[in-house]
Design an enzyme around this catalytic site. Structure first.
Site, short mmCIF file in Angstrom:
data_model
loop_
_atom_site.label_atom_id
_atom_site.label_comp_id
_atom_site.label_asym_id
_atom_site.label_seq_id
_atom_site.Cartn_x
_atom_site.Cartn_y
_atom_site.Cartn_z
CG ASP A 136 -2.03 -1.00 1.17
OD1 ASP A 136 -2.39 -1.42 0.05
OD2 ASP A 136 -2.56 -1.37 2.24
CG ASP A 167 -6.67 -1.28 -1.75
OD1 ASP A 167 -6.85 -2.50 -1.88
OD2 ASP A 167 -5.82 -0.79 -0.99
#
EC number: 3.4.23.36
Length: 183
Positions: free
Chosen positions: A127, A140
């Site tokens: 991330d 995402d």
């Protein structure tokens, strides 16, 4: 080849191409993040709204389920299979495109869990998009956008299957101008 088979091939090709392109973008952005942000630096993009910060997330959204990474990974495998099957079964190009983005998002994060695993499916997702309240990645974004689009398609009554098409055409026949004239 019938017209229906041709449309199926087109939808499958679109599903595969969109998913592949989206997956490549996801993996390239993650590779960039690991190279550019590996020393713990943060790059401010939009002050107060978005910065780039590398985080390795063992869990799902907002780090939930960190202790059950292998379960999340198995669910992602099931989701990828279900999304691919749904992408082939739909009669709608809109559904196919939305499902391909969901597939790319699920597969993009699953690839991380497999590539960066120390044991059985216990890897961490890369991330780097730091919104201040959450850190995510391009996969995402695909999942969120696909989810919103799928809800919109449902609310708009976009037919998913041949059965839905038949039901819609039956409803339109029953409520068409002839039905209005009978009332």
């Amino acid at each position: 080849m019938t017209n229906q088979q041709g449309r199926l091939r087109t939808r499958v090709a679109v599903f595969a191409c969109v998913a592949a392109a989206a997956l490549i973008v996801d993996q390239l952005t993650k590779a960039w993040a690991m190279a550019a942000l590996s020393n713990g630096q943060t790059i401010r993009v939009i002050p107060g709204l978005l910065s780039f910060t590398l985080v390795r997330n063992p869990g799902a959204s907002l780090g939930m389920g960190s202790g059950a990474t292998w379960v999340i990974s198995l669910l992602a495998v099931v989701a990828c299979v279900a999304l691919a099957v749904a992408g082939v079964r739909t009669v709608s190009m809109k559904w196919s495109v939305a499902l391909s983005f969901a597939f790319a998002g699920a597969l993009g994060n699953l690839i991380d869990r497999v590539m960066y695993a120390d044991g059985f499916l216990n890897g961490k997702v890369v991330d780097f998009l730091n919104y201040g309240w959450s850190v995510g990645n391009v996969a995402d974004i695909y999942l969120v956008v696909a989810g919103v689009v799928l809800v919109i398609l449902i609310l708009m009554g976009e037919p998913f299957s041949h059965k839905d098409l038949i039901e819609q055409s039956d409803e339109s026949l029953q409520s068409g101008p002839e039905a209005d004239a009978k009332q």
